[in-house]
Design an enzyme around this catalytic site. Structure first.
Site, PDB file in Angstrom:
ATOM      1  N   GLU A   1      -3.210   1.782  -0.993  1.00 35.49           N
ATOM      2  CA  GLU A   1      -3.896   2.050  -0.177  1.00 35.49           C
ATOM      3  C   GLU A   1      -3.030   1.951   1.236  1.00 35.49           C
ATOM      4  O   GLU A   1      -2.045   2.694   1.015  1.00 35.49           O
ATOM      5  CB  GLU A   1      -5.306   1.103   0.183  1.00 35.49           C
ATOM      6  CG  GLU A   1      -6.070   1.877   1.352  1.00 35.49           C
ATOM      7  CD  GLU A   1      -7.172   0.816   1.666  1.00 35.49           C
ATOM      8  OE1 GLU A   1      -8.293   1.370   2.164  1.00 35.49           O
ATOM      9  OE2 GLU A   1      -6.888  -0.467   1.595  1.00 35.49           O
TER      10      GLU A   1
ATOM     11  N   GLU B   1      -4.055  -0.772   8.333  1.00 26.67           N
ATOM     12  CA  GLU B   1      -5.228   0.153   8.431  1.00 26.67           C
ATOM     13  C   GLU B   1      -5.397   0.177   9.970  1.00 26.67           C
ATOM     14  O   GLU B   1      -6.527  -0.129  10.542  1.00 26.67           O
ATOM     15  CB  GLU B   1      -6.362  -0.465   7.711  1.00 26.67           C
ATOM     16  CG  GLU B   1      -6.172  -0.466   6.123  1.00 26.67           C
ATOM     17  CD  GLU B   1      -7.327  -0.841   5.429  1.00 26.67           C
ATOM     18  OE1 GLU B   1      -8.586  -0.519   5.652  1.00 26.67           O
ATOM     19  OE2 GLU B   1      -7.156  -1.319   4.304  1.00 26.67           O
TER      20      GLU B   1
ATOM     21  N   HIS C   1      -5.301  -2.227  -3.045  1.00 23.42           N
ATOM     22  CA  HIS C   1      -5.748  -1.907  -1.891  1.00 23.42           C
ATOM     23  C   HIS C   1      -5.477  -3.148  -1.006  1.00 23.42           C
ATOM     24  O   HIS C   1      -5.045  -4.195  -1.544  1.00 23.42           O
ATOM     25  CB  HIS C   1      -7.164  -1.733  -1.741  1.00 23.42           C
ATOM     26  CG  HIS C   1      -7.397  -0.239  -1.962  1.00 23.42           C
ATOM     27  ND1 HIS C   1      -8.492   0.479  -1.277  1.00 23.42           N
ATOM     28  CD2 HIS C   1      -7.129   0.375  -3.095  1.00 23.42           C
ATOM     29  CE1 HIS C   1      -8.524   1.575  -1.728  1.00 23.42           C
ATOM     30  NE2 HIS C   1      -7.778   1.630  -2.901  1.00 23.42           N
ATOM     31  N   GLU C   2      -5.251  -2.961   0.353  1.00 21.85           N
ATOM     32  CA  GLU C   2      -4.567  -3.751   1.300  1.00 21.85           C
ATOM     33  C   GLU C   2      -3.427  -4.365   0.692  1.00 21.85           C
ATOM     34  O   GLU C   2      -3.067  -5.575   0.424  1.00 21.85           O
ATOM     35  CB  GLU C   2      -5.746  -4.972   1.385  1.00 21.85           C
ATOM     36  CG  GLU C   2      -6.949  -4.790   2.347  1.00 21.85           C
ATOM     37  CD  GLU C   2      -7.862  -4.096   1.303  1.00 21.85           C
ATOM     38  OE1 GLU C   2      -8.067  -4.599  -0.026  1.00 21.85           O
ATOM     39  OE2 GLU C   2      -8.522  -3.209   1.703  1.00 21.85           O
TER      40      GLU C   2
ATOM     41  N   HIS D   1     -12.063  -3.685 -11.440  1.00 19.99           N
ATOM     42  CA  HIS D   1     -11.561  -3.814  -9.829  1.00 19.99           C
ATOM     43  C   HIS D   1     -11.443  -5.473  -9.878  1.00 19.99           C
ATOM     44  O   HIS D   1     -12.328  -6.316 -10.392  1.00 19.99           O
ATOM     45  CB  HIS D   1     -12.597  -3.393  -9.218  1.00 19.99           C
ATOM     46  CG  HIS D   1     -12.602  -3.715  -7.790  1.00 19.99           C
ATOM     47  ND1 HIS D   1     -13.511  -4.051  -6.888  1.00 19.99           N
ATOM     48  CD2 HIS D   1     -11.582  -3.335  -6.850  1.00 19.99           C
ATOM     49  CE1 HIS D   1     -13.184  -4.143  -5.744  1.00 19.99           C
ATOM     50  NE2 HIS D   1     -11.862  -3.565  -5.708  1.00 19.99           N
ATOM     51  N   HIS D   2     -10.504  -5.948  -9.420  1.00 19.10           N
ATOM     52  CA  HIS D   2     -10.146  -7.223  -8.886  1.00 19.10           C
ATOM     53  C   HIS D   2     -10.199  -7.281  -7.430  1.00 19.10           C
ATOM     54  O   HIS D   2      -9.442  -6.970  -6.940  1.00 19.10           O
ATOM     55  CB  HIS D   2      -8.952  -7.889  -9.544  1.00 19.10           C
ATOM     56  CG  HIS D   2      -9.017  -8.180 -10.868  1.00 19.10           C
ATOM     57  ND1 HIS D   2      -7.826  -8.686 -11.581  1.00 19.10           N
ATOM     58  CD2 HIS D   2      -9.854  -8.131 -11.864  1.00 19.10           C
ATOM     59  CE1 HIS D   2      -8.151  -8.572 -12.924  1.00 19.10           C
ATOM     60  NE2 HIS D   2      -9.467  -8.502 -12.963  1.00 19.10           N
ATOM     61  N   GLU D   3     -11.203  -7.623  -6.569  1.00 19.59           N
ATOM     62  CA  GLU D   3     -11.171  -8.038  -5.234  1.00 19.59           C
ATOM     63  C   GLU D   3     -11.048  -9.381  -4.977  1.00 19.59           C
ATOM     64  O   GLU D   3     -11.469 -10.369  -5.675  1.00 19.59           O
ATOM     65  CB  GLU D   3     -12.346  -7.363  -4.502  1.00 19.59           C
ATOM     66  CG  GLU D   3     -12.715  -8.038  -2.967  1.00 19.59           C
ATOM     67  CD  GLU D   3     -11.564  -7.358  -2.139  1.00 19.59           C
ATOM     68  OE1 GLU D   3     -11.462  -6.442  -1.870  1.00 19.59           O
ATOM     69  OE2 GLU D   3     -10.637  -8.527  -1.638  1.00 19.59           O
TER      70      GLU D   3
ATOM     71  N   GLU E   1     -12.695   4.919   3.728  1.00 20.71           N
ATOM     72  CA  GLU E   1     -13.573   4.238   4.109  1.00 20.71           C
ATOM     73  C   GLU E   1     -14.032   4.038   5.341  1.00 20.71           C
ATOM     74  O   GLU E   1     -15.298   3.760   5.808  1.00 20.71           O
ATOM     75  CB  GLU E   1     -13.283   2.722   3.365  1.00 20.71           C
ATOM     76  CG  GLU E   1     -11.912   2.055   3.987  1.00 20.71           C
ATOM     77  CD  GLU E   1     -11.741   0.832   3.081  1.00 20.71           C
ATOM     78  OE1 GLU E   1     -11.845   0.757   1.971  1.00 20.71           O
ATOM     79  OE2 GLU E   1     -10.859   0.341   3.778  1.00 20.71           O
TER      80      GLU E   1
END
Ligand code: NOJ
Ligand code: CA
Length: 669
Positions: A459, A168, A440-441, A371-373, A465
């Site tokens: 992502e 990012e 993501h990440e 969603h799993h953060e 964002e």
């Protein structure tokens, strides 16, 4: 340089004298690559139309035990060709063709190490990989990869820095000779007009490769730089192992890079027998409010993922014919962002009635995207993974967004072998339970979606964002992404903000800067609204989000474009473009065509022939364009919607404002 050319010429002469042809040529004859051995060290070169493209460049690995880089002698050479058509279960394209010639050269050294270089030449570039057999104990610790990319001339390049921790980062446009380090896809244009991009394909059980400039080289030269384990070892591999493919895309123009299938062709065929459950989707979600800072991921009085809010989003998705809904902050652990192992993937937040929401979504025919953060806590996540995925599957869930926003367990690099293994484990465990992944990440995209088509998107670059809490993505950003990050595969950029300057949240009593950066009302999206719409076409994702708060879509005439859009395209083609300036893309889903065009900070008028439409059919073109007075800085909300009958014989004039765009849907009449 002359010395090397002479050396290679002699070498080819000698080897062909021995009937050991160490070269391989693309099917159309334009690209020729080859190997050589110089004082026991193996190297390669690439020529395009007989002109040097990659000068002689070293190959090989170094290991803690065993000599993997020198004292080699050629043992044998094999040549092969392939011509294959294959299909994928979802877009951007469903039909692919793989035409290449292959060189397989086996070398052995005095240590008994066998190194095979498998090199494939396609009409749009080359790929090669190492296949090693190392005698002795079972594990080999790779300490370095010596692969170099010695470019034959300077040129202009587009890349992000070579970080092992994040993608990012802002893109830089730099002369090749001024790049110190870069991540891949590393894209460049030479004075000849040839375009190239260095990347990798099929990255499994190995660290990612970034590039570091070779000091004091005569021409721009880059060496592979692998993301290490915390103890400095780059890769821990079995004694018989192969590396990911090293890829150099080579095309005549910038759109050629986008239209290449080379990276997918270097990946293995689909590993799943049944893919009927893998379904691209458009989605909305409780998400943007948190990034804007008017909602939060947990109950601090501003919780976004409440049961009532979820119902509203499901109703909106159903009413607009959208396939999916995401709720971030649905589970326990957010108050501490997962520290102390707090993220619990089977425990809904107290004010989120999970069963009720899941049942409601199912009753409306809308897919619930879980969603799993993880916050980077891999140890805790892997402990819960089986139970969490079983629990999701038992609730009828087929889509999961994962996230890794935080430092990785054990001091590991985000992009090292430990994480490459982890991402793959999640994809394979998810596939067993018929769950699609949007990471993501993530680790960079290297075409694994061909083999594991449940790995829908990721992502892996600055997404939307960043516009909520930083100076934002520059106007050129979306004109660089298709030629760099997206060459690896689809991105969950999450386009589609209609409240571009956040004027609708001014005075919102809940507004807070959530990550100590800017407060949202000091930020904005650096585009016009028509460009936001065109991004849905240009920045393809099989899980394509309309990311704004649904209130900003309700009653907005331009939202019709997203209603008409299809995230499952049968065919796609970049029609025109220059890296960092503009791009025009066409796609087809069924008998409907879409066109997206976006520009950087320069307003431009493009004459776009519609020859991609089938001959003899008339279409109603519904055109979402910048208003005549639109500009991203002063008038981002100005847009027009017009309709026109067109055929493949027509040319449309696309007038793009500064950081503007045009989106068109073509409906057959
Ligand atoms: C970063 C992700 O990119 C974003 O989509 C997500 O909302 C946050 N992490 C929280 O998981
Ligand atoms: Ca992110």
């Amino acid at each position: 340089m002359r010395y090397y050319s002479f050396f290679v010429a002699c070498l080819i002469g000698i080897l062909s004298g021995c009937k050991q042809d160490l070269t391989v040529t693309s099917p159309d004859g334009s690209i020729k690559a080859g190997l050589y051995v110089q004082a026991g060290q193996v190297g390669y070169f690439v020529k395009v139309d007989t002109t040097d493209f990659i000068l002689p460049s070293p190959l090989g690995l170094q290991a803690k035990r065993g000599v993997l880089d020198k004292d080699f002698k050629l043992m044998g050479v094999k040549h092969a060709s392939a011509e294959e058509e294959w299909t994928s279960p979802w877009g951007e394209n469903k039909q692919h063709s793989d035409r290449h010639n292959e060189l397989e050269a086996q070398f052995k050294n005095t240590d008994g190490v066998i190194m095979t270089i498998r090199m494939r030449a396609f009409d749009d570039g080359i790929g090669f990989r190492y296949e090693y057999e190392v005698p002795g104990p079972d594990t080999v610790k790779v300490m370095d990869e010596l692969t170099c990319f010695n470019l034959a001339s300077d040129g202009t390049s587009w890349s992000i820095p070579g970080s092992f921790g994040t993608y990012e980062l802002e893109y830089r446009t730099l002369p090749l000779s001024q790049v110190q380090d870069a991540n891949t896809p590393f894209t460049f244009r030479l004075p000849s007009g040839l375009h190239g991009s260095i990347h990798e394909a099929a990255l499994y059980d190995y660290p990612e490769m970034t590039l570091s400039a070779v000091p004091d080289a005569v021409a721009p030269s880059f060496k592979a730089n692998l993301a290490p384990w915390p103890d400095g070892v780059k890769a821990r591999v079995p004694k018989k192992f192969r590396t990911p493919w090293r890829v150099i895309l080579i095309t005549r123009d910038a759109p050629g890079l986008v239209n290449s299938d080379l990276i997918l062709n270097l990946n293995e065929p689909c590993a799943l027998e049944d893919v009927s459950w893998i379904k691209p989707m458009r989605y909305v979600g409780v998400w943007w409010g948190m990034h804007l800072g008017i909602q939060s991921w947990y109950d601090d009085g501003r919780h976004g993922a409440t049961t009532a809010n979820a119902m509203k989003y499901i109703d909106f998705a159903a009413a607009n014919g959208l396939e999916g809904v995401l709720f971030e902050g649905w589970n326990d652990g957010w108050a501490s962002w997962g520290s102390r192992d707090d993220f619990d993937f089977t425990k809904p937040a107290a004010d989120f009635d999970f069963d009720k929401v899941v049942d409601y979504a199912a009753s409306k025919g809308v897919s619930y995207i879980l969603h799993h953060e993880t916050g980077g806590n891999i140890v805790s996540y892997e402990k819960q993974l089986d139970t969490a995925l079983d629990w999701a599957a038992a609730h009828g869930i087929h889509a999961l967004k994962t996230g890794y926003a935080g430092g990785i367990s054990g001091g590991n690099n985000h992009h090292g072998q430990y994480m490459v293994r982890h991402y793959q484990k999640v994809v394979e465990e998810a596939a067993k339970r018929q769950i699609m992944i949007d990471a993501h990440e993530p680790i960079k995209a290297t075409g694994i979606r061909r083999t594991w088509p449940n790995f829908m998107c990721r992502e892996g670059a600055r997404g939307m964002e960043w516009n909520a809490w930083s100076a934002g993505n520059k106007p050129e950003h979306q004109t660089i992404l298709p030629f760099t990050r997206l060459l690896g595969g689809p991105m969950d950029y999450t386009p589609g903000v209609f409240d571009i300057t956040y004027r609708n949240i001014v005075g919102n009593p809940n507004l807070k800067a959530w990550n100590n950066n800017h407060i949202a009302t000091d930020c904005r999206c650096n585009t016009t609204i028509a460009k936001q719409i065109a991004d849905w076409v240009v920045l393809y994702s099989p899980m394509q989000m309309a990311c704004d708060l649904i209130e900003n879509y309700q009653g907005h005439p331009a939202f019709q474009f997203f209603r008409d859009f299809n995230a499952d395209c049968d065919w796609s083609r970049a029609l025109a473009g220059e890296v960092g300036e503009y791009i025009v893309v066409a796609r087809r889903a069924g008998d409907i065509y879409y066109l997206g065009a976006v520009t950087d900070e320069v307003a431009r008028t493009l004459e776009q022939p519609l020859s991609f439409l089938p001959e003899g059919c008339t279409y109603r073109a519904e055109i979402y364009a910048d208003g005549p007075d639109a500009s991203w800085e002063k008038n981002p909300y100005s847009y027009t919607i017009t309709t026109q009958e067109v055929t493949s014989a027509d040319t449309l004039t696309l007038a793009l404002a500064t950081s503007g765009g045009t989106a068109i849907v073509f409906k057959p009449l």
